[in-house]
Design a protein around this motif. Structure first.
Motif, PDB file in Angstrom:
ATOM      1  N   TRP A 258     -39.420 -27.011 -55.569  1.00 51.20           N
ATOM      2  CA  TRP A 258     -40.156 -26.221 -54.579  1.00 51.20           C
ATOM      3  C   TRP A 258     -41.651 -26.500 -54.604  1.00 51.20           C
ATOM      4  CZ3 TRP A 258     -38.324 -24.089 -59.126  1.00 51.20           C
ATOM      5  CH2 TRP A 258     -39.252 -23.500 -59.956  1.00 51.20           C
ATOM      6  N   LYS A 259     -42.102 -27.146 -55.665  1.00 47.22           N
ATOM      7  CA  LYS A 259     -43.534 -27.423 -55.773  1.00 47.22           C
ATOM      8  C   LYS A 259     -43.883 -28.762 -55.134  1.00 47.22           C
ATOM      9  CE  LYS A 259     -45.577 -24.383 -58.468  1.00 47.22           C
ATOM     10  NZ  LYS A 259     -46.912 -24.110 -58.951  1.00 47.22           N
ATOM     11  N   LYS A 261     -44.788 -31.742 -52.820  1.00 48.37           N
ATOM     12  CA  LYS A 261     -45.542 -31.773 -51.566  1.00 48.37           C
ATOM     13  C   LYS A 261     -45.032 -32.921 -50.723  1.00 48.37           C
ATOM     14  CE  LYS A 261     -49.778 -29.643 -53.042  1.00 48.37           C
ATOM     15  NZ  LYS A 261     -49.773 -29.822 -54.507  1.00 48.37           N
TER      16      LYS A 261
ATOM     17  N   PRO C 104     -40.557 -18.298 -54.295  1.00 50.85           N
ATOM     18  CA  PRO C 104     -40.917 -19.683 -53.971  1.00 50.85           C
ATOM     19  C   PRO C 104     -39.932 -20.701 -54.520  1.00 50.85           C
ATOM     20  CG  PRO C 104     -42.528 -18.699 -55.479  1.00 50.85           C
ATOM     21  CD  PRO C 104     -41.573 -17.624 -55.091  1.00 50.85           C
ATOM     22  N   ALA C 148     -42.606 -22.965 -49.449  1.00 47.16           N
ATOM     23  CA  ALA C 148     -43.896 -23.653 -49.388  1.00 47.16           C
ATOM     24  C   ALA C 148     -43.887 -24.776 -48.367  1.00 47.16           C
ATOM     25  CB  ALA C 148     -44.252 -24.200 -50.765  1.00 47.16           C
ATOM     26  N   GLN C 155     -42.321 -18.651 -42.536  1.00 43.85           N
ATOM     27  CA  GLN C 155     -42.171 -17.857 -43.759  1.00 43.85           C
ATOM     28  C   GLN C 155     -41.985 -16.390 -43.409  1.00 43.85           C
ATOM     29  OE1 GLN C 155     -45.328 -18.470 -46.564  1.00 43.85           O
ATOM     30  NE2 GLN C 155     -45.123 -20.681 -46.480  1.00 43.85           N
TER      31      GLN C 155
END
Lengths: 262, 278, 296, 270
Positions: A258-259, A261, C104, C148, C155
């Motif tokens: 999820w982090k 990019k 997240p 994200a 969202q």
């Protein structure tokens, strides 16, 4: 429209890459020059090509790779032990205020002691040298991981916990599905930082107390006045450390999709 | 206080286009934009987010270049694909998220410009800054750091920091974004008073249509990316304005007209954005 | 975005709750300080209506939400949902938070089904329900993405979906569109009001934006500054379904002026009592008193 | 009324801390002195450590009442101080310039990246051989440790500065030197101080290693000497002394940071 290959070429031959390469070349030339001109103090440095030839000789010898294996195995055993103990402890301190009250002060008293200062006690306490080195590596990573996990837990937004409670989550769900993944980024950071310290501790410990290992051979090269090999040792340690951090970064990316990019 | 030159600050934007191409990503931000802003005019720019309004502001300010067209300030070329005048005190920008230096106090922030330009000594610049703060009734704030202030006061200080340099053009990029209704009202009155007393050309980007109509001489509506001029609506309400004007028939007509045009573009932009993410 | 608003059978209608707050008080005692956040606060959040709450910052709106949701307990008074007192958090009162509270580390889909999963609902049923609601909010193609990787507007829709799938009796939205850019915000308001008009349900909406408040509300409640009380309740008689063109109607502007007046009054009081949040009025009040005029 | 409950010894926070520390000491004592478990009995027990530390006539010749103790401390502090100040000065300067000037960054960053992964302690043999005198070698190793941490954090600090500040400054008519002094330096300060904190920790560690391996005098040396002379009480005393010094020095940096960054602390205080 540009082709991907065109883009790649553009990237490879960009001013930045060229500057970077030229600076590395310049560095080597300067090194050569410093030794050649016998600049005070630095004249004892070996020539780059000496280092290179020693490096090549080492790379084809088995002894060199055994040292790699020894150092890496010491790192992994100590490091993994630190994670296995440190992560649960950090989580417990982060979650329970009461537990934190009891344990954190003791933790804070022991934490500022530099890991290397534990060397004598470690040698004294553990029955074998190998065990004492594992212990030192463990100490190097342990305090850092605990601190990072505590921070990770307390940085999780209270809204997330509330939202989960509202949606009907039980404490069990909160722990496994909120607290654990939520503190994962901090755990990975703690591991990366810990890895750097760990290599430092390992090298010192090996120099002082070990048999075999990259730190030890570098030290032996020193006692034999084999200066090019000292540099080979340093570079090898650098590469080993770098590989370990890269591995951790890669693990971090795998564990936290999820982090990522775009 | 007014500068000697007669009515400076006229901007002419002629056929301006801008294509971003960092590492082969081809993004057309602006296409053939042309319009004029007269000296001393309050021009309000509205349009969907990400449409390239800020690109235009950057081009006028000299932060960024353009790929086609020309921009003139008082008849002098300031930007073309081959020629740009660097950012300068005659074109002041008030940024979207605020760019007061957080490590300087309010008075140091305001006095910064004249000091580094060497126009005033440190003491003189501070005196002038104090005078300006008093002038808008913000005295007592001198020694505070920006982050100790509410965002509305921060914005006012930032506008003062721009004005102390006597620029020919002031450019504001959504300066009142995120303020609540009451604070916005205060800010509008503040700007209205400033504008009536120190007439400067203003290039004002906003999303708030009430703000646009209340403050503007004209509203320039931009299309979604690539930004083009969709419509220019002159606001023929009398000056100086008071909030009461918002209930007038003419105001509602203007608002209805602009609302419709902006809404259409916003929907287009939104759908394009979703497609891009998919 | 209106085209996605076709009736969906998966979202049940009719689970409307009514929340009654009776003489609710909340006092915080920190060291020597004693802060009365709410005092004798009484309000009925009517069944199937969209109630919007406004007030100067620090007037206790967030405390109010926390108590209705069950995260905090009132010091005095009672809060009831359909006559039963509120105790602890539960999925019949769901909050959409100010800063997104999507998890997240979970994909959009996992976020939406989280509630149903931990409540132990049959997986097949969850899947069907989730698909319906994700299509409803236009996120079906995005179900495997992480929060994200979505735009701000998406969202917010994902968060609405996560709440709606649990069929809450009251939906509480705490400045849900804050932080979105103005354009997305307006489109989200349109989307949200459409959703509300289709499914009803009791909604409590908190906002700072006056246009947003009037555009959405059936009833607008304005709170006073410390201690928080109800200052005024305004019935918004704009017709439904709401359309963005109403923003330029004279009725809208009338209500807006009236509301602004009330808010200004409260902000001045807050400013006078030294609240940092109402700091924006510094200079403004002084200049209105003519003690200091801008002079060129 | 409610205040009295929270202060004083009866505060649960303090109570728990005291109990925690007490249990730790008791356990230590129990394992080493009372039960004398196989390996534990080799370790000194807390009572003997404290007795040694505050004794007028210590067995090891080192306690808080002897000159030797302060001499050891003085050596270590002086070495750290010299190395750390030098590293701070050079590291911050290099980091600021690297962050500020794109071209300089392109040239220098690859070299920093090549040298950085080598643990500071791996420099010890080379430093001892090349530099005249052991003293310089120890200082050099301590310096290297602090240097890279400072450079990298300073660099990150400059990169973290909001681009708008640069734009605003250029609008206001700043020349490059103004931008450097007014934007780059203060903007990077928070990160610089984070870097200094880290650097301080690494410095102490490298210092100890340097002293153990090649030093004469200093706390690290004394720890190892104590070990070889079977003065284990002294080893533990000095470990804690190092801990205290490390703690004080990072507290000092924090305090300095708060002073220099008034805008940050005031915001937090508000």
């Amino acid at each position: 429209m540009k082709t991907p290959r065109g883009k790649l070429l553009k990237k490879v031959f960009s001013a930045r890459t060229l500057r970077g390469l030229s600076s590395i070349v310049l560095f080597v030339v300067l090194w050569q020059l410093v030794v050649y001109l016998k600049v005070p103090y630095l004249q004892n440095l070996p020539y780059p090509e000496d280092v290179a030839s020693h490096g090549l000789a080492a790379a084809v010898s088995t002894g060199y790779w055994i040292d790699w294996g020894l150092s890496l195995s010491r790192i992994f055993i100590g490091f993994i032990a630190a994670q296995l103990l440190g992560i649960p402890l950090g989580l417990a301190i982060g979650i329970s205020r009461v537990f934190r009250g009891f344990t954190f002060p003791v933790f804070e008293i022991l934490r500022p002691i530099p890991p290397i200062a534990w060397i004598p006690l470690a040698i004294l306490f553990w029955p074998t040298r190998e065990l004492s080195i594992y212990f030192l590596v463990f100490i190097g990573a342990f305090f850092i991981i605990v601190i990072n996990v505590i921070q990770g837990v307390s940085n999780i937004s209270v809204n997330l916990k509330w939202a989960a409670f509202s949606l009907g989550a039980k404490p069990n769900d909160i722990f496994w599905r909120i607290l654990l993944p939520g503190s994962l980024p901090s755990i990975i950071t703690g591991m990366t930082v810990g890895m750097g310290v760990t290599w430092n501790v390992l090298i010192a410990a090996e120099m002082i107390a070990a048999q075999g290992g990259l730190g030890r051979t570098t030290w032996e090269a020193y006692t034999n006045h084999n200066i090019p090999y000292i540099v080979v040792g340093m570079v090898s340690i650098g590469i080993a450390g770098y590989l370990c951090s890269t591995l951790l970064r890669w693990l971090g990316e795998k564990a936290m999709p999820w982090k990522r990019k775009f | 206080m007014a500068s000697e030159t007669k009515e400076p600050g006229a901007i002419r934007i002629k056929h301006v286009s801008k294509i971003y191409d960092p590492q082969g990503v081809h993004v057309e931000a602006m296409r053939d934009c042309s319009f004029d802003i007269a000296a001393g005019e309050m021009a309000i720019i509205v349009g969907p987010s990400g449409c390239g309004k800020t690109t235009l502001l950057n081009a006028i300010a000299g932060f960024d270049d353009i790929t086609a067209g020309e921009i003139f300030l008082d008849g002098e070329l300031i930007s073309s694909p081959t020629y740009q005048i660097k950012p300068n005190v005659d074109r002041m920008v008030v940024f979207q998220n605020g760019a007061l230096f957080p490590w300087k106090t309010v008075i140091e922030n305001i006095a910064y410009g004249p000091m580094v330009q060497g126009r005033l000594t440190k003491a003189a610049a501070r005196d002038k800054a104090r005078e300006m703060l008093e002038w808008v009734c913000l005295n007592g704030m001198e020694e505070k750091y920006p982050e100790e202030l509410s965002s509305g006061v921060q914005r006012r200080v930032e506008i003062l920091r721009a004005l102390i340099n006597e620029p020919r053009v002031v450019m504001l990029d959504e300066p009142f974004r995120g303020l609540d209704a009451v604070s916005k009202t205060v800010m509008h009155e503040f700007l209205m008073q400033l504008f009536c007393n120190r007439n400067r050309t203003m290039f004002f980007i906003t999303h708030d249509l009430d703000e646009a109509i209340f403050l503007g001489h004209k509203v320039v509506i931009m299309t979604t990316r690539p930004a083009q001029v969709k419509k220019i609506v002159p606001i023929d309400l009398p000056w100086p304005r008071e909030h009461r004007i918002m209930n007038s028939k003419r105001y509602l007509e203007l608002k209805g007209e602009i609302l419709e045009a902006v809404h259409e573009e916003a929907k287009k932009a939104f759908q394009a954005g979703e497609r891009e993410l998919a | 975005m209106n085209q996605v608003l076709t009736p969906a059978a998966g979202i049940t209608k009719g689970s409307f709750g009514e929340v009654r707050l009776e003489r609710v008080g909340k006092i915080y005692e920190k060291e020597i300080e004693r802060l009365v956040a709410l005092d004798e606060f009484s309000l009925t959040i009517e069944r199937g209506k969209l109630t919007v709450l406004m007030g100067p910052s620090g007037c206790g709106k967030t405390v109010l939400i926390n108590m209705i949701a069950g995260y905090e307990q009132p010091t005095s008074g009672t809060i009831t949902l359909d006559g039963r007192p509120v105790q602890g958090p539960s999925c019949d009162r769901l909050v959409v938070f100010q800063e997104s509270a999507l998890f997240p580390w979970m994909s959009v889909y996992s976020n939406v089904v989280f509630g149903c999963q931990v409540q132990g609902i049959d997986p097949a049923e969850i899947r069907a329900k989730a698909e319906l609601i994700l299509r409803k909010v236009g996120l079906f193609e995005f179900r495997d993405k992480y929060p994200a990787h979505l735009s701000g507007g998406m969202q917010r829709r994902a968060e609405l979906a996560r709440a709606l799938i649990n069929d809450p009796k009251i939906l509480i939205l705490d400045e849900p569109f804050r932080g979105l850019d103005a354009m997305t915000r307006e489109l989200m308001q349109e989307f949200y009001v459409g959703l509300f008009e289709e499914f009803g349900r009791t909604n409590l909406f908190i906002t700072h934006e006056i246009d947003e408040a009037i555009f959405l509300a059936d009833k607008l409640v304005i709170m006073t500054y410390q201690p928080g009380k109800v200052k005024a309740e305004i019935e918004i008689d704009l017709p439904r379904p709401r359309d963005f063109k109403m923003l330029a109607s004279s009725r809208f502007m009338q209500i807006r002026a009236q509301t602004l007046e009330l808010l200004y009054e409260e902000s001045s009081k807050a400013f006078a009592s030294g609240s940092k949040a109402a700091f924006d009025l510094v200079g403004a009040l002084a200049s209105s008193k003519d003690s200091c005029r801008i002079a060129g | 009324m409610s205040t009295s409950r929270k202060t004083g010894l009866l505060n649960p926070q303090i109570m728990r801390a005291l109990i925690g520390i007490g249990v730790f000491l008791a356990l230590w004592y129990l394992l080493t002195a009372v039960l004398q478990l196989p390996r534990f009995k080799l370790l000194p027990n807390p009572l003997s450590v404290i007795a040694e530390w505050i004794s007028f006539e210590p067995v090891s010749g080192r306690s808080i009442f002897t000159k030797a103790f302060y001499l050891d401390m003085g050596f270590s502090i002086a070495r750290t101080l010299i190395a750390f100040s030098l590293a701070t000065f050079l590291g911050v300067l290099l980091g600021l310039i690297m962050g500020w000037n794109r071209i300089f960054y392109d040239f220098s960053f690859p070299i920093v990246e090549i040298l950085r992964p080598m643990p500071p302690l791996s420099w010890i043999p080379l430093a001892v051989l090349i530099l005249p005198g052991v003293e310089l070698a120890v200082v050099y190793v301590t310096f290297i440790a602090a240097f890279f941490a400072t450079v990298l954090n300073t660099l990150l600090g400059v990169f973290s500065i909001d681009k708008n500040y640069f734009l605003a400054a250029s609008c206001l008519g700043s020349k490059p030197k103004h931008i450097f002094i007014n934007i780059v330096v203060p903007g990077a300060l928070p990160f610089i101080f984070t870097g200094l904190q880290i650097a301080m920790g690494v410095s102490w560690m490298s210092l100890v290693a340097g002293e153990i391996i090649s030093g004469q005098q200093g706390l690290g040396y004394a720890i190892y000497e104590g070990y070889s002379l079977f003065q284990f009480d002294q080893v533990v005393c000095y470990m804690f002394t190092l801990g205290i010094l490390g703690y004080i020095s990072s507290a000092g940096i924090r305090a300095l940071g708060r002073r220099l960054m008034a805008w940050e602390s005031r915001r937090r205080g508000a």
